[in-house]
Scaffold this motif. Structure first.
Motif, PDB file in Angstrom:
ATOM      1  N   ALA A 124       3.473  -6.805  -6.883  1.00  0.00           N
ATOM      2  CA  ALA A 124       2.126  -6.915  -6.318  1.00  0.00           C
ATOM      3  C   ALA A 124       1.065  -6.798  -7.403  1.00  0.00           C
ATOM      4  N   ILE A 125       1.274  -5.904  -8.352  1.00  0.00           N
ATOM      5  CA  ILE A 125       0.315  -5.739  -9.447  1.00  0.00           C
ATOM      6  C   ILE A 125       0.321  -6.966 -10.352  1.00  0.00           C
ATOM      7  N   MET A 126       1.521  -7.474 -10.653  1.00  0.00           N
ATOM      8  CA  MET A 126       1.598  -8.704 -11.459  1.00  0.00           C
ATOM      9  C   MET A 126       0.890  -9.856 -10.763  1.00  0.00           C
ATOM     10  N   ASN A 127       1.027  -9.929  -9.445  1.00  0.00           N
ATOM     11  CA  ASN A 127       0.371 -10.993  -8.687  1.00  0.00           C
ATOM     12  C   ASN A 127      -1.144 -10.897  -8.816  1.00  0.00           C
ATOM     13  N   ALA A 128      -1.679  -9.687  -8.771  1.00  0.00           N
ATOM     14  CA  ALA A 128      -3.130  -9.507  -8.910  1.00  0.00           C
ATOM     15  C   ALA A 128      -3.604  -9.958 -10.290  1.00  0.00           C
ATOM     16  N   VAL A 129      -2.840  -9.610 -11.325  1.00  0.00           N
ATOM     17  CA  VAL A 129      -3.214 -10.001 -12.691  1.00  0.00           C
ATOM     18  C   VAL A 129      -3.174 -11.518 -12.847  1.00  0.00           C
ATOM     19  N   VAL A 130      -2.116 -12.151 -12.357  1.00  0.00           N
ATOM     20  CA  VAL A 130      -1.983 -13.602 -12.443  1.00  0.00           C
ATOM     21  C   VAL A 130      -3.100 -14.291 -11.662  1.00  0.00           C
ATOM     22  N   ALA A 131      -3.437 -13.755 -10.486  1.00  0.00           N
ATOM     23  CA  ALA A 131      -4.495 -14.353  -9.662  1.00  0.00           C
ATOM     24  C   ALA A 131      -5.830 -14.326 -10.400  1.00  0.00           C
ATOM     25  N   VAL A 132      -6.166 -13.181 -10.974  1.00  0.00           N
ATOM     26  CA  VAL A 132      -7.429 -13.075 -11.725  1.00  0.00           C
ATOM     27  C   VAL A 132      -7.451 -14.074 -12.875  1.00  0.00           C
ATOM     28  N   TYR A 133      -6.321 -14.226 -13.551  1.00  0.00           N
ATOM     29  CA  TYR A 133      -6.250 -15.161 -14.680  1.00  0.00           C
ATOM     30  C   TYR A 133      -6.438 -16.602 -14.224  1.00  0.00           C
ATOM     31  N   ILE A 134      -5.706 -17.008 -13.182  1.00  0.00           N
ATOM     32  CA  ILE A 134      -5.793 -18.397 -12.718  1.00  0.00           C
ATOM     33  C   ILE A 134      -7.180 -18.706 -12.183  1.00  0.00           C
ATOM     34  N   PHE A 135      -7.761 -17.773 -11.409  1.00  0.00           N
ATOM     35  CA  PHE A 135      -9.055 -18.059 -10.807  1.00  0.00           C
ATOM     36  C   PHE A 135     -10.182 -18.007 -11.841  1.00  0.00           C
TER      37      PHE A 135
END
Length: 628
Positions: free
Chosen positions: A410-421
């Motif tokens: 879940a934490i990795m998903n948040a980091v990846v989301a911030v990066y992509i967006f």
């Protein structure tokens, strides 16, 4: 304009046979694969000397292998040949594979069953590019979200039912394996029958010369996709979802047994909860998107994936079971319903995340290269799933518990989301717009189909509040370049949003003639590139609720670019907290109330030869009527 439900697609030949073909394929894949895994796990001595843990990892790996090896070739084949005939060929291939598997079941020949696993992986690899490239050819742009939602729902429900059927049927002694052999062949035949009803869908690149080297073609496909930044990052976002899903779902068997103290029915219940969640989220996408490709749902989905992934960790810590339980017993334990709810919601928000990404790729990709782009994405998906297995083994090997693995994911998903967006701010901008019109307001858009789906046009609208651009942007099926006052454009903090949205700052001639001329040049370039440009010709917010005189700058823009002009009128924003109403702030904050009613009316295009400021102003007045 009224919109039909996505379920009406199931009554139409252009969609229904295709839907049932892909549903039956997903069902049959998983029936066969699950039956083989179960029989080699619980009756291994009669079949192989390999350990059950080796088998449960080997078979999914062999199924995924063709995605890496053959996806590039499959993409070219889907581009070169007519899709209904190609689908029938693929379904005939499935019948042959299931016949080979049937021989393996009846003769207890394991290598034939392993060969069939690779064959079914190849079958799925060939069908993947056809599946997602078929829809843009047969569905209208406003139907893509609903169509993709139906397909994703059908795929995950097919996977779920196939897994349950494979598990149940193969254990029916003494004829379980015979029933599996006959059943997989029967469902392959049913899939072929559905495929014969698929309408003719022409090849987009019949002249294509196939490159049979999978390495060079894979690299070429991915390199081509990288030229369209939004499409490529959407592909990566899609592959990330498969990483997330593979990492979480792979833990369910051990999680059900060791942490929930459940029997096999608990594992099935978790799979069912996730699959039903994906199905529900996929179907809800059409309603939440307003019958258009709404990429604002992608950040919403990503937020949910992280929030409920984190809560699953805490729910696991709060779960207690004194002894082994079945599915109903697990739900009766303290914390049981919370675990199940988190799994369902991960599925729901996964649907919100994945469906708009597929639709965006289909809409923004070159139609002549769509199948190859989907093939490239399938390669990335396979690599990301392999990476997920590696990450899981690494973290578990370093002492992580499975609930801690959920938290880390879940934490990795948040980091990846911030990066992509941050790389594609359009996702975030659409999310903010979607959030505004689905929380604070109820927005009705009249004649949105008059906003062109492609090609250049100038949109003109009355200027009522500071959120006009957000409401208009949320109603449009494609990005809009807004022209705005340079002082607002340079507002601290908000300036980043305006720049990422590629707004065009403009200034009066007496303040900054250079910036004024630069704005005209930027507008001309945007229109030359086929973009939509929106301008508020009044030049300022209304202070009375009435429409001010349209300035002459709009005439200069139209004279330079000679593109159609679309008049629009906002209704219901006057008196809003962010308008210039003279009422006191407290009164404005509560006059409209939550979920206040707004409308955006879109008029008929006006030809550039007759688009004078006076005529455009009258058109906007007529659209607005007496409703401010």
């Amino acid at each position: 304009m009224s919109k039909s439900s996505q379920f009406t697609l199931l009554t139409q030949r252009r969609f229904a046979p295709f839907f049932w073909t892909q549903f039956l394929g997903a069902f049959n894949d998983n029936l066969f694969k699950t039956a083989l895994i179960v029989i080699l796990t619980f009756d291994a001595a009669k079949w192989t000397t390999l350990s059950p843990s080796m088998v449960t990892n080997l078979i999914p790996g062999l199924f995924i292998l063709p995605y890496v090896v053959f996806s590039a070739t499959a993409g070219q084949i889907a581009e070169k040949f007519e899709k209904s005939g190609l689908t029938r060929f693929i379904k005939w291939l499935e019948i042959g594979i299931m016949a080979v598997a049937g021989i393996g079941w009846f003769t207890h020949t394991l290598w034939l069953l392993i060969l069939a696993i690779v064959g079914m992986g190849t079958h799925s690899t060939l069908f993947g590019p056809v599946k997602y490239a078929y829809m843009p050819q047969q569905l209208k742009p406003e139907e893509l979200t609903g169509g993709n939602g139906m397909v994703e729902m059908g795929t995950f429900v097919g996977i779920l039912l196939g897994q349950i059927a494979g598990d149940v049927i193969v254990m029916q002694q003494p004829y379980g394996i015979h029933m599996v052999a006959a059943g997989t062949l029967l469902f392959a035949v049913l899939g072929l029958m559905a495929a014969y009803r698929i309408p003719v869908t022409p090849a987009p690149a019949a002249e294509l010369k196939i490159n049979w080297n999978p390495l060079t073609e894979s690299w070429r496909n991915i390199s081509y996709a990288k030229q369209n930044r939004t499409v490529f990052l959407s592909m990566l976002g899609n592959s990330w979802f498969w990483f997330y899903g593979a990492l979480v779902l792979a833990q369910f068997p051990v999680y059900a047994m060791n942490y929930l103290h459940g029997d096999h029915s608990v594992f099935v219940m978790l799979l069912t909860a996730f699959s039903l969640g994906i199905g529900a989220g996929s179907l809800l996408c059409e309603r939440l998107s307003g019958h258009k490709v709404e990429i604002g749902l992608v950040p919403f989905g990503s937020i949910g994936l992280s929030l409920f992934g984190v809560d699953l960790y805490f729910a696991s810590l709060g779960y207690t079971a004194a002894s082994s339980v079945d599915a109903l017993g697990m739900l009766a334990q303290p914390g049981g319903w919370r675990v199940a709810f988190d799994v369902v919601m991960i599925g729901v928000f996964g649907g919100f995340y994945i469906v708009p990404l597929f639709a965006l790729i289909q809409l923004r990709c070159d139609p002549k290269h769509l199948s190859r782009t989907i093939a490239g994405m399938n390669i990335l998906n396979a690599l990301f799933m392999v990476a997920a297995a590696g990450v899981a083994m690494l973290l578990l090997g370093h002492g992580f518990t499975i609930p801690q693995l959920f938290l880390a994911t879940a934490i990795m998903n948040a980091v990846v989301a911030v990066y992509i967006f941050s790389l594609v701010p359009e996702f975030l901008m659409r999310f903010l717009a979607w959030l505004l019109i689905h929380t604070l307001h109820r927005v009705k858009v009249q004649s949105a189909d008059r906003i062109p789906e492609e090609g250049a046009a100038v949109l003109v609208c009355n200027h009522v509040s500071y959120v006009d651009a957000i409401v208009i942007g949320a109603a449009s099926p494609r990005p809009i370049r807004f022209v705005m006052d340079h002082r607002i454009f340079n507002t601290p903090l908000l300036g980043w949003i305006f720049r990422t949205a590629k707004a065009i700052p403009i200034a009066p001639a007496k303040e900054d003639p250079w910036l004024l001329e630069k704005a005209y040049v930027d507008i001309a370039h945007a229109l030359h590139d086929g973009e939509l440009v929106c301008i508020f010709p009044e030049g300022r917010l209304t202070a009375t609720g009435e429409i001010n005189e349209f300035k002459g700058g709009i005439a200069k823009i139209i004279e330079r670019s000679q593109v159609p002009v679309i008049p629009m009128a906002l209704r219901g924003l006057w008196g809003h907290l962010l308008s210039r109403s003279k009422d006191n702030v407290f009164e404005r904050a509560f006059r409209k109330g939550l979920r206040s009613r707004l409308a955006l009316a879109v008029g008929q295009p006006v030809a550039p030869t007759v688009a004078t400021p006076e005529r455009l102003q009258q058109a906007v007045l007529d659209l607005r009527g007496d409703w401010k």
